[in-house]
Design a protein around this motif. Structure first.
Motif, PDB file in Angstrom:
ATOM      1  N   ARG A   1      -7.039   7.472  -7.983  1.00  0.00           N
ATOM      2  CA  ARG A   1      -6.023   6.665  -8.662  1.00  0.00           C
ATOM      3  C   ARG A   1      -5.262   7.564  -9.625  1.00  0.00           C
ATOM      4  NH1 ARG A   1      -8.595   6.369 -13.490  1.00  0.00           N
ATOM      5  NH2 ARG A   1     -10.836   5.955 -13.486  1.00  0.00           N
ATOM      6  N   PRO A   2      -4.031   7.198  -9.974  1.00  0.00           N
ATOM      7  CA  PRO A   2      -3.274   8.055 -10.888  1.00  0.00           C
ATOM      8  C   PRO A   2      -3.897   8.035 -12.281  1.00  0.00           C
ATOM      9  CG  PRO A   2      -2.083   6.013 -10.454  1.00  0.00           C
ATOM     10  CD  PRO A   2      -3.284   5.999  -9.574  1.00  0.00           C
ATOM     11  N   ASP A   3      -3.677   9.090 -13.036  1.00  0.00           N
ATOM     12  CA  ASP A   3      -4.215   9.148 -14.395  1.00  0.00           C
ATOM     13  C   ASP A   3      -3.259   8.396 -15.324  1.00  0.00           C
ATOM     14  OD1 ASP A   3      -5.485   9.751 -16.726  1.00  0.00           O
ATOM     15  OD2 ASP A   3      -4.664  11.771 -16.884  1.00  0.00           O
ATOM     16  N   VAL A   4      -3.248   7.087 -15.157  1.00  0.00           N
ATOM     17  CA  VAL A   4      -2.365   6.232 -15.953  1.00  0.00           C
ATOM     18  C   VAL A   4      -3.207   5.054 -16.437  1.00  0.00           C
ATOM     19  CG1 VAL A   4      -0.232   4.881 -15.942  1.00  0.00           C
ATOM     20  CG2 VAL A   4      -0.420   6.866 -14.467  1.00  0.00           C
ATOM     21  N   LEU A   5      -2.937   4.614 -17.679  1.00  0.00           N
ATOM     22  CA  LEU A   5      -3.768   3.563 -18.284  1.00  0.00           C
ATOM     23  C   LEU A   5      -3.263   2.167 -17.894  1.00  0.00           C
ATOM     24  CD1 LEU A   5      -4.129   5.268 -21.774  1.00  0.00           C
ATOM     25  CD2 LEU A   5      -5.921   5.020 -20.049  1.00  0.00           C
TER      26      LEU A   5
ATOM     27  N   TYR B   1      -1.470   6.499  -6.162  1.00  0.00           N
ATOM     28  CA  TYR B   1      -2.758   6.053  -5.606  1.00  0.00           C
ATOM     29  C   TYR B   1      -2.954   6.747  -4.256  1.00  0.00           C
ATOM     30  CZ  TYR B   1      -2.842   2.393  -9.107  1.00  0.00           C
ATOM     31  OH  TYR B   1      -2.860   1.720 -10.306  1.00  0.00           O
ATOM     32  N   VAL B   2      -4.125   7.337  -4.063  1.00  0.00           N
ATOM     33  CA  VAL B   2      -4.403   7.954  -2.762  1.00  0.00           C
ATOM     34  C   VAL B   2      -5.195   6.926  -1.963  1.00  0.00           C
ATOM     35  CG1 VAL B   2      -5.461   9.898  -1.555  1.00  0.00           C
ATOM     36  CG2 VAL B   2      -4.433  10.242  -3.817  1.00  0.00           C
ATOM     37  N   ILE B   3      -4.511   6.317  -0.979  1.00  0.00           N
ATOM     38  CA  ILE B   3      -5.147   5.261  -0.179  1.00  0.00           C
ATOM     39  C   ILE B   3      -5.187   5.730   1.271  1.00  0.00           C
ATOM     40  CG2 ILE B   3      -5.040   2.837   0.533  1.00  0.00           C
ATOM     41  CD1 ILE B   3      -3.422   2.343  -2.090  1.00  0.00           C
ATOM     42  N   GLU B   4      -6.396   5.969   1.764  1.00  0.00           N
ATOM     43  CA  GLU B   4      -6.527   6.442   3.148  1.00  0.00           C
ATOM     44  C   GLU B   4      -6.544   5.244   4.085  1.00  0.00           C
ATOM     45  OE1 GLU B   4     -10.241   8.761   3.705  1.00  0.00           O
ATOM     46  OE2 GLU B   4     -10.358   8.456   1.535  1.00  0.00           O
TER      47      GLU B   4
ATOM     48  N   ILE C   1       0.850  -1.199   0.000  1.00  0.00           N
ATOM     49  CA  ILE C   1       0.000   0.000   0.000  1.00  0.00           C
ATOM     50  C   ILE C   1       0.888   1.252   0.000  1.00  0.00           C
ATOM     51  CG2 ILE C   1      -1.557   1.357   1.495  1.00  0.00           C
ATOM     52  CD1 ILE C   1      -3.226  -1.158   1.766  1.00  0.00           C
ATOM     53  N   LYS C   2       1.960   1.193   0.784  1.00  0.00           N
ATOM     54  CA  LYS C   2       2.898   2.335   0.807  1.00  0.00           C
ATOM     55  C   LYS C   2       3.511   2.543  -0.587  1.00  0.00           C
ATOM     56  CE  LYS C   2       5.573   1.480   4.389  1.00  0.00           C
ATOM     57  NZ  LYS C   2       6.516   1.544   5.487  1.00  0.00           N
ATOM     58  N   GLN C   3       3.826   1.434  -1.230  1.00  0.00           N
ATOM     59  CA  GLN C   3       4.405   1.480  -2.573  1.00  0.00           C
ATOM     60  C   GLN C   3       3.403   2.082  -3.573  1.00  0.00           C
ATOM     61  OE1 GLN C   3       7.570   0.431  -3.158  1.00  0.00           O
ATOM     62  NE2 GLN C   3       7.311   1.236  -5.214  1.00  0.00           N
ATOM     63  N   LEU C   4       2.149   1.628  -3.481  1.00  0.00           N
ATOM     64  CA  LEU C   4       1.110   2.149  -4.386  1.00  0.00           C
ATOM     65  C   LEU C   4       0.930   3.653  -4.193  1.00  0.00           C
ATOM     66  CD1 LEU C   4      -1.541  -0.716  -4.155  1.00  0.00           C
ATOM     67  CD2 LEU C   4      -0.375   0.035  -6.240  1.00  0.00           C
ATOM     68  N   ARG C   5       1.062   4.122  -2.950  1.00  0.00           N
ATOM     69  CA  ARG C   5       0.925   5.569  -2.692  1.00  0.00           C
ATOM     70  C   ARG C   5       1.999   6.350  -3.447  1.00  0.00           C
ATOM     71  NH1 ARG C   5      -0.195   5.218   3.756  1.00  0.00           N
ATOM     72  NH2 ARG C   5      -2.459   5.143   3.671  1.00  0.00           N
ATOM     73  N   THR C   6       3.210   5.770  -3.525  1.00  0.00           N
ATOM     74  CA  THR C   6       4.271   6.488  -4.248  1.00  0.00           C
ATOM     75  C   THR C   6       3.980   6.524  -5.749  1.00  0.00           C
ATOM     76  OG1 THR C   6       5.647   4.550  -4.666  1.00  0.00           O
ATOM     77  CG2 THR C   6       6.031   5.714  -2.574  1.00  0.00           C
TER      78      THR C   6
END
Ligand code: BTN
Length: 330
Positions: free
Chosen positions: A65-69, A50-53, A42-47
């Motif tokens: 989520r990031p604007d990535v396809l 991804y905004v994960i509360e 989850i920490k990795q995804l935040r970098t």
């Protein structure tokens, strides 16, 4: 499961529970890894944007989520039978068409798609280049392996044009038109282009690469100065920013259903759908057919998709390939 796959699975679970809190225990059970491992990913995804509360004593919620396809994100809401079951994503690529040819030669299954955030050598029709700045548009190539005669290959170009037009109408709420054979126009300016390439022998088609570029969120400064045909983007025409993931899902869904229709009922329904988007009937055009050019009034298209042009002689002239420009454009 590798780290990337694990993170893709975490994203998929969040997207399946959009807006909801997912407990650490639920993630742990679904993925078969420890809570510590989940926290690390989850920490990795935040970098990665991804905004994960973290919701105290309840779990986690994905709020942006990031604007990535990314394939996992596209696939999370995709309900196609054939198209984009496999997606290969690249942050940067020379051309999605070039990559799709390599994958097709290696035996990639029908429906496989290549998606890039930007292309360094995006290819257009007639040897031109396709401007492909990062993170704003859609650049994709889909591999098809239709059991069709070689002469039917152009039908897929019409299919792709209808699919793009429908996806734009559904997601952006604007009506576009088509310019024979394969450009999509909004307010008379080019918004999308198709480069469909064929690998075939006289006995039939091995595979087709449907190359699709759609200008969604591109701004004025990102267009090359020397464009042959006026071009635009959804953002420039409507002021709305398009969610590219939502758009590409709609595009794959339209290709999926039109391809099933084509294989089941033949070209006629696809041609009719295309004709309904063709506004140039009755207009004067110049066609660059590679042999000096033809001028005439558009009569329509033939059963096989060829352009029929009234050039003043007894019968309309049949044109199989070329570049159409309304005579009003100098
Ligand atoms: C044209 O109108 O000239 C066709 C443009 C096609 C552009 C797309 S972008 C994705 C795919 N990869 C390419 O290199 N070209 C097509």
């Amino acid at each position: 499961m590798g780290s990337n796959q694990l993170r893709e699975s975490i994203v998929r679970i969040f997207l399946q529970h959009e807006g909801e809190v997912v407990s650490g225990e639920q993630l742990r059970r679904s993925l078969g890894v420890s809570r510590t491992a989940i926290w690390k990913h989850i920490k990795q995804l935040r970098t990665q944007g991804y905004v994960i509360e973290a919701v105290p004593s309840r779990g986690y919620r994905l709020s942006a989520r990031p604007d990535v396809l990314l394939p996992a994100v596209i696939k999370a809401g995709l309900e196609t039978a054939l198209i984009a079951k496999n997606i290969e994503w690249h942050a940067e690529l020379d051309s999605t068409n070039v990559r799709a040819h390599v994958l097709a030669e290696q035996g990639a299954p029908e429906g496989s798609a290549v998606v890039a955030e930007c292309q360094t050598n995006g290819r257009g029709r007639m040897g031109r280049s396709w401007s492909s700045p990062p993170g704003v548009n859609v650049y994709t190539s889909v591999i098809l392996r239709p059991a069709l005669a070689l002469s039917a290959a152009t039908q897929l170009t019409f299919l792709a044009a209808v699919a793009v037009a429908r996806a734009i109408e559904k997601v952006c709420g604007v009506r576009v038109s088509v310019k024979w054979p394969n450009d999509i126009l909004l307010n008379g300016k080019k918004i999308a282009g198709l480069l469909n390439e064929l690998n075939a022998e006289t006995e039939g088609i091995h595979y087709v690469v449907l190359g699709i570029g759609v200008n969604l969120n591109m701004v004025e400064a990102q267009f090359p100065p020397d464009l042959r045909y006026p071009a635009t983007s959804i953002l420039l025409e409507t002021g709305q920013l398009v969610d590219r993931v939502v758009f590409i899902r709609a595009l794959f869904t339209e290709i999926d259903s039109l391809y099933a229709l084509l294989l089941e009922r033949g070209f006629a329904p696809v041609r009719l759908a295309w004709e309904a988007l063709f506004d140039l009937v009755g207009s004067a055009v110049n066609v660059d057919d590679g042999s000096g050019g033809v001028r005439g009034i558009v009569v329509g298209i033939a059963a096989d998709g060829a352009l029929l042009l009234d050039t003043g002689s007894a019968h309309p002239r049949t044109i199989y390939s070329g570049d159409v420009r309304p005579a009003t454009l100098a």
